[in-house]
Design a protein around this motif. Sequence first.
Motif, mmCIF file in Angstrom:
data_model
loop_
_atom_site.group_PDB
_atom_site.id
_atom_site.type_symbol
_atom_site.label_atom_id
_atom_site.label_comp_id
_atom_site.label_asym_id
_atom_site.label_seq_id
_atom_site.Cartn_x
_atom_site.Cartn_y
_atom_site.Cartn_z
ATOM 1 N N ALA A 210 68.276 38.101 1.219
ATOM 2 C CA ALA A 210 69.100 36.916 1.456
ATOM 3 C C ALA A 210 70.447 37.374 1.985
ATOM 4 C CB ALA A 210 69.282 36.104 0.177
ATOM 5 N N ASN A 211 71.163 36.464 2.619
ATOM 6 C CA ASN A 211 72.513 36.751 3.091
ATOM 7 C C ASN A 211 73.494 36.513 1.953
ATOM 8 O OD1 ASN A 211 71.671 37.351 5.703
ATOM 9 N ND2 ASN A 211 71.828 35.229 6.360
ATOM 10 N N ALA A 212 73.936 37.587 1.308
ATOM 11 C CA ALA A 212 74.839 37.446 0.169
ATOM 12 C C ALA A 212 75.464 38.796 -0.161
ATOM 13 C CB ALA A 212 74.078 36.919 -1.042
ATOM 14 N N LYS A 213 76.607 38.763 -0.847
ATOM 15 C CA LYS A 213 77.257 39.991 -1.295
ATOM 16 C C LYS A 213 76.612 40.451 -2.597
ATOM 17 C CE LYS A 213 81.806 38.741 0.588
ATOM 18 N NZ LYS A 213 83.219 38.439 0.244
ATOM 19 N N PRO A 214 76.256 41.714 -2.688
ATOM 20 C CA PRO A 214 75.583 42.194 -3.904
ATOM 21 C C PRO A 214 76.561 42.716 -4.960
ATOM 22 C CG PRO A 214 75.583 43.920 -2.262
ATOM 23 C CD PRO A 214 76.281 42.741 -1.628
ATOM 24 N N PHE A 215 76.089 42.768 -6.208
ATOM 25 C CA PHE A 215 76.747 43.547 -7.249
ATOM 26 C C PHE A 215 76.229 44.977 -7.133
ATOM 27 C CE2 PHE A 215 77.307 39.361 -9.142
ATOM 28 C CZ PHE A 215 78.576 39.450 -9.706
ATOM 29 N N ILE A 216 77.110 45.931 -7.272
ATOM 30 C CA ILE A 216 76.730 47.343 -7.123
ATOM 31 C C ILE A 216 76.880 48.042 -8.477
ATOM 32 C CG2 ILE A 216 77.160 49.504 -5.905
ATOM 33 C CD1 ILE A 216 78.466 47.837 -3.676
ATOM 34 N N THR A 217 75.853 48.781 -8.860
ATOM 35 C CA THR A 217 75.922 49.589 -10.069
ATOM 36 C C THR A 217 75.509 51.016 -9.702
ATOM 37 O OG1 THR A 217 75.229 49.745 -12.379
ATOM 38 C CG2 THR A 217 73.551 49.070 -10.787
ATOM 39 N N HIS A 218 75.528 51.905 -10.667
ATOM 40 C CA HIS A 218 75.213 53.314 -10.386
ATOM 41 C C HIS A 218 74.166 53.809 -11.372
ATOM 42 C CE1 HIS A 218 75.968 57.269 -8.620
ATOM 43 N NE2 HIS A 218 75.900 57.766 -9.851
ATOM 44 N N HIS A 219 73.146 54.447 -10.836
ATOM 45 C CA HIS A 219 72.079 55.017 -11.651
ATOM 46 C C HIS A 219 72.424 56.484 -11.915
ATOM 47 C CE1 HIS A 219 68.205 56.267 -13.087
ATOM 48 N NE2 HIS A 219 67.680 55.059 -12.916
ATOM 49 N N ASN A 220 72.826 56.787 -13.154
ATOM 50 C CA ASN A 220 73.315 58.133 -13.464
ATOM 51 C C ASN A 220 72.243 59.197 -13.296
ATOM 52 O OD1 ASN A 220 75.902 57.244 -14.080
ATOM 53 N ND2 ASN A 220 75.405 56.878 -16.227
ATOM 54 N N ALA A 221 71.020 58.917 -13.757
ATOM 55 C CA ALA A 221 69.968 59.932 -13.712
ATOM 56 C C ALA A 221 69.609 60.305 -12.279
ATOM 57 C CB ALA A 221 68.732 59.435 -14.454
ATOM 58 N N LEU A 222 69.577 59.306 -11.387
ATOM 59 C CA LEU A 222 69.232 59.578 -9.991
ATOM 60 C C LEU A 222 70.448 59.926 -9.147
ATOM 61 C CD1 LEU A 222 66.634 56.716 -9.318
ATOM 62 C CD2 LEU A 222 66.177 59.126 -9.825
ATOM 63 N N GLY A 223 71.636 59.612 -9.654
ATOM 64 C CA GLY A 223 72.847 59.898 -8.904
ATOM 65 C C GLY A 223 73.004 59.038 -7.661
ATOM 66 N N VAL A 224 72.527 57.791 -7.744
ATOM 67 C CA VAL A 224 72.599 56.911 -6.570
ATOM 68 C C VAL A 224 73.084 55.518 -6.997
ATOM 69 C CG1 VAL A 224 70.772 58.086 -5.284
ATOM 70 C CG2 VAL A 224 70.175 56.226 -6.859
ATOM 71 N N ASP A 225 73.661 54.813 -6.040
ATOM 72 C CA ASP A 225 74.028 53.425 -6.285
ATOM 73 C C ASP A 225 72.796 52.535 -6.210
ATOM 74 O OD1 ASP A 225 76.689 53.966 -6.648
ATOM 75 O OD2 ASP A 225 77.294 53.405 -4.616
ATOM 76 N N ARG A 226 72.822 51.447 -6.966
ATOM 77 C CA ARG A 226 71.770 50.437 -6.909
ATOM 78 C C ARG A 226 72.436 49.056 -6.807
ATOM 79 N NH1 ARG A 226 68.734 53.633 -5.362
ATOM 80 N NH2 ARG A 226 66.799 54.397 -6.304
ATOM 81 N N TYR A 227 71.694 48.096 -6.265
ATOM 82 C CA TYR A 227 72.209 46.744 -6.067
ATOM 83 C C TYR A 227 71.419 45.780 -6.952
ATOM 84 C CZ TYR A 227 74.020 49.068 -1.919
ATOM 85 O OH TYR A 227 74.652 49.942 -1.074
ATOM 86 N N LEU A 228 72.131 44.972 -7.738
ATOM 87 C CA LEU A 228 71.432 43.964 -8.514
ATOM 88 C C LEU A 228 70.760 42.974 -7.574
ATOM 89 C CD1 LEU A 228 73.860 43.167 -11.467
ATOM 90 C CD2 LEU A 228 72.004 44.822 -11.352
ATOM 91 N N LYS A 229 69.604 42.518 -7.978
ATOM 92 C CA LYS A 229 68.745 41.690 -7.136
ATOM 93 C C LYS A 229 69.489 40.484 -6.560
ATOM 94 C CE LYS A 229 64.670 40.660 -8.770
ATOM 95 N NZ LYS A 229 63.643 40.006 -9.617
ATOM 96 N N ILE A 230 69.549 40.404 -5.232
ATOM 97 C CA ILE A 230 70.034 39.199 -4.548
ATOM 98 C C ILE A 230 68.905 38.181 -4.483
ATOM 99 C CG2 ILE A 230 70.758 38.273 -2.323
ATOM 100 C CD1 ILE A 230 72.257 40.857 -1.814
ATOM 101 N N ALA A 231 67.709 38.688 -4.164
ATOM 102 C CA ALA A 231 66.510 37.851 -4.061
ATOM 103 C C ALA A 231 65.302 38.782 -4.139
ATOM 104 C CB ALA A 231 66.506 37.060 -2.758
ATOM 105 N N PRO A 232 64.157 38.286 -4.619
ATOM 106 C CA PRO A 232 62.968 39.126 -4.755
ATOM 107 C C PRO A 232 62.100 39.167 -3.496
ATOM 108 C CG PRO A 232 62.533 37.005 -5.740
ATOM 109 C CD PRO A 232 63.951 36.952 -5.242
#
Length: 496
Positions: A210-232
Motif C-alpha cells: 500500500a502507499n503509506a509510511k511504515p514504522f521501522i524497527t530493528h531485528h537484533n539477531a539478524l542485524g537488519v531493519d524491519r517494517y511493521l506490516k502496512i498491508a498483507p
Amino acid sequence: MIFDTELELTRLAKADELRQMGVSPYPHFLKREMNISEFKSKFGYIKELPEGERKAQEEVVISGRIKLKRVAGKSTFANIEDESDNIQIYYSLASIGEEDYTKFKKNLEVGDIILVKGYAFITQTGEFSLHASHITLATKAISPLPEKFHGLTDIETRYRQRYLDMIMDRDVRSDFLKRSIIISTIRRFFEERGFLEVETPMMHPIAGGANAKPFITHHNALGVDRYLKIAPELYLKRLIVGGMEAVFEMNRCFRNEGMDLTHNPEFTSIEFYWAWHDYFEVMDLTEELFATLLDKLNLDKIIEFDGQNIDFSKPFKRIKYLDALVEIGGLDREIISDKEKILAKLKEDKFEANDKLDLGHLQAELFDNYVESKLINPTFITDFPISISPLSRRSDENPEIAERFELFIAGRELANAFNELNDPVDQYERFKAQIQSKDAGNDEAHEMDEDYCRALGYGMAPTVGWGLGVDRLVMLLLNKKSIRDVILFPAMKPKN
C-alpha cells in the motif's frame, strides 16, 4: 505508592481491616450459578404472581460490581452489574446475620465486586430484585468510581482508561460486543464461501502492499531493519501463486501517519484474494456482505451515520472514476484530462497543486477535493487511473485505466479492490515507476520487491483482491464519529 488519594488510602485501610477479620479482600475459587440476565429470565415469572406471593422459593448465586448502595439502618439496597445486566439486591441484618451485616455496612463500597446468594422477589415499590441471604466479597476496589450522575465525562480519560469507561457506561461495552459480532460475522461470511483464513508476517523486509509510511524497527539477531506490516497484500498473493485459490487475512496493520477521527496508527483490516474471479463479481460480493452484517445486527437497510441517512438498498451505485469527476464533482470534462488545466483549477480554488505529479495523481487530487465528500450512499467508483494503482491489472480496452474499484460511504473510502496484475514484467516496471515517484517526493510510494516479481514469474492465476478497513466499518454500523470509539485501546499522545 500509586494509590495515594485520601479515598484510596481509606479503602486500603478497609482492606487491611477485612484481613484482620479473617476476610480476604481478593479470594479465588468462587463460583456463581448464573449471570444476572439468566437470573431475570429464569425468575421473571414471579411478576405475574398474586401480591404477597411474588417471590421465588429457590436460592441461587449471582455476582456483580456494586454500582449504587443505599443504607437505611438495619437494611441496605444496592445495585449490582455484570456483563449481561444489572439488578437491585436487598440485604438486612436479619437476612445475612448481624456479624456480616456490621462488617459489610462499613467495608462494602461502590466499585467492589461481590457474590450474592438469594432468591428473586418483588419489592413494595414493584421492582424485581434479589433478596440476599449471604454475601461474599470477591474483589475489593481501591480506586473509587466517578460520581454516578456525572459519570466519566473527560474524553481523554475515557480513551486512556478504557476499563473505567466500560465500568461506567454499559453502552461502551455493548459497542465492543457488537464489534466482536461484526468481526466474527465477516469471518464466517468468507469461510462459508470457501475462503481460507491465513496469517502472514507482521514484520516485513520491504515496506509494500500500500502507499503509506511504515514504522521501522530493528531485528537484533539478524542485524537488519524491519517494517511493521502496512498491508498483507504481497504475501497473500504469493499464496495464490503457491496454489491456494481463496485466502483472507484479518489482522493489524501499521502506518506511521497522522491521527484524526478516521486514522489510528495501528488498525484492523481484512484482505482477500480470489483466483478465477473478477472485480465485478466482488462488487456483488461486497453488497452481500453488507446485507449479511445489517441482518446480523438487526439494522434496517437505511441507517443513520453522523446525522445522515445511508441507504444500503441493492444494487449500490456504480460510476467510473473520470465520469464521477464530471457528474458528481461538477468539473468540465476538458479539464480532467489536461495536466495544466487541472493545476490551474486547483490553484484557482485554493487547493494544493504539486506540478511534479503525473496526470493520474492530479486526477486523484480532483477526486479528493471535489467528489469524495459527496459520496454519501454506498457508491462503487470504478476504473481508476493506472498511475495511482501500481498493483492493479490494466484494462485491455484502455491501458491507462486500472480494473479497480473503491467503495465510498458517507464521504469516506471503505473498501478497495482490483483485478490483480499478474504480468511479472509489467509489475517490475510499475515498481520502477514507484521508485521514480518516491524520488520526486512521494514518500508513500511502493518499494521495489524483486522477490514478489519473481513469484509472479512462476505464474499467478487470474485473481481479484479486496481490502476493507474494519474499524471504519464498525464506525459506520455503530454510528460513531471517532475511530477511537471503536478501538479498545487507541493510540494517545503521552500525558507529559
